[in-house]
Design a protein around this motif. Structure first.
Motif, short mmCIF file in Angstrom:
data_model
loop_
_atom_site.label_atom_id
_atom_site.label_comp_id
_atom_site.label_asym_id
_atom_site.label_seq_id
_atom_site.Cartn_x
_atom_site.Cartn_y
_atom_site.Cartn_z
N HIS A 8 0.86 -1.17 0.00
CA HIS A 8 0.00 0.00 0.00
C HIS A 8 0.89 1.22 0.00
N GLN A 9 0.54 2.17 -0.83
CA GLN A 9 1.32 3.40 -0.86
C GLN A 9 1.10 4.16 0.44
N LEU A 10 2.16 4.76 0.92
CA LEU A 10 2.04 5.60 2.12
C LEU A 10 1.10 6.76 1.82
N SER A 11 0.44 7.24 2.85
CA SER A 11 -0.46 8.37 2.66
C SER A 11 0.34 9.62 2.29
N GLU A 13 0.30 12.38 3.82
CA GLU A 13 0.86 12.92 5.07
C GLU A 13 2.12 12.18 5.47
N GLN A 14 2.12 10.86 5.35
CA GLN A 14 3.31 10.07 5.70
C GLN A 14 4.48 10.39 4.78
N ARG A 15 4.19 10.47 3.48
CA ARG A 15 5.25 10.78 2.52
C ARG A 15 5.79 12.19 2.74
N ASP A 17 5.77 13.92 5.56
CA ASP A 17 6.55 13.93 6.80
C ASP A 17 7.96 13.37 6.56
N ARG A 18 8.06 12.28 5.83
CA ARG A 18 9.37 11.69 5.54
C ARG A 18 10.22 12.62 4.68
N GLN A 21 11.82 15.15 6.79
CA GLN A 21 12.96 14.57 7.51
C GLN A 21 14.19 14.46 6.60
N ILE A 82 9.65 9.04 -2.73
CA ILE A 82 9.19 10.21 -1.97
C ILE A 82 10.00 11.41 -2.45
N VAL A 170 0.79 18.68 8.24
CA VAL A 170 1.94 17.95 8.77
C VAL A 170 2.80 18.94 9.56
#
Length: 194
Positions: A8-11, A13-15, A17-18, A21, A82, A170
């Protein structure tokens, strides 16, 4: 990589956030490389570096390599990684990015384009893939990128990320000088012990 379950592709928001970083890490590695390699600081620490030559022989190189991998990855054009381009497309498609926000993001991407392209030359020909046609030093001549441009690229990347983070809900990111401060402290301790 499949592990027996559907991927599953990351959401968004998750992408996002990464990606923030990655931008912060890129700057950390750039700051450390700058501290150890640029003349304004290197001349004050070179003797201590020579006392621990086998460690410092490759450490600054590792910092520059890591910076290039992180920041070039943030601006690459692939759809399966990402990066800013993929996230801009996803946020636009989801209706999160429109109007003046979309224009601001596009302007920041345009600002980053030249330096990001130069870093991609380094990553693609000197670090991630060693060119068999161009020498390592010639890759740097080809890229024609200055330390100031590398730093400005991370500034633009952080501004771009924080603009998108505010839209995407985010947490914004900021750079920190703690690793460089610790490096300076370490070098002072090593110099006193020599």
């Amino acid at each position: 990589m499949k592990t027996g379950t559907a991927q599953h592709q990351l959401s968004i928001e998750q992408r996002l956030d990464r990606l923030g970083q990655h931008v912060v890490r890129a700057r950390l590695f750039l700051d450390l490389w700058s501290y150890f390699e640029l003349d304004d600081t290197r001349k004050h620490i070179i003797e201590t570096m020579r006392d621990y030559n086998e460690f410092f022989r490759f450490t600054p190189h590792a910092y520059l390599l890591t910076y290039c991998i992180y920041i070039a990855g943030a601006f690459e054009k692939r759809r399966d990684t990402i990066n800013f381009g993929a996230l801009i497309r996803a946020m636009t498609g989801a209706g999160h990015l429109q109007g003046s926000q979309e224009e601001e993001v596009a302007a920041l991407m345009l600002t980053a384009k030249s330096a990001a392209g130069k870093v991609a030359i380094l990553r693609n020909n000197a670090f991630a893939h060693r060119s068999s046609v161009v020498s390592y030093n010639d890759v740097f001549d080809l890229a024609k990128v200055s330390p100031a441009e590398l730093r400005e690229l991370t500034d633009v990347a952080l501004k771009l990320f924080n603009t998108m983070a505010a839209i995407g809900g985010v947490t914004k990111q900021q750079f920190t000088e703690l690793p460089t401060r610790d490096a300076k402290s370490m070098m002072a301790t090593l110099a006193n012990n020599s």
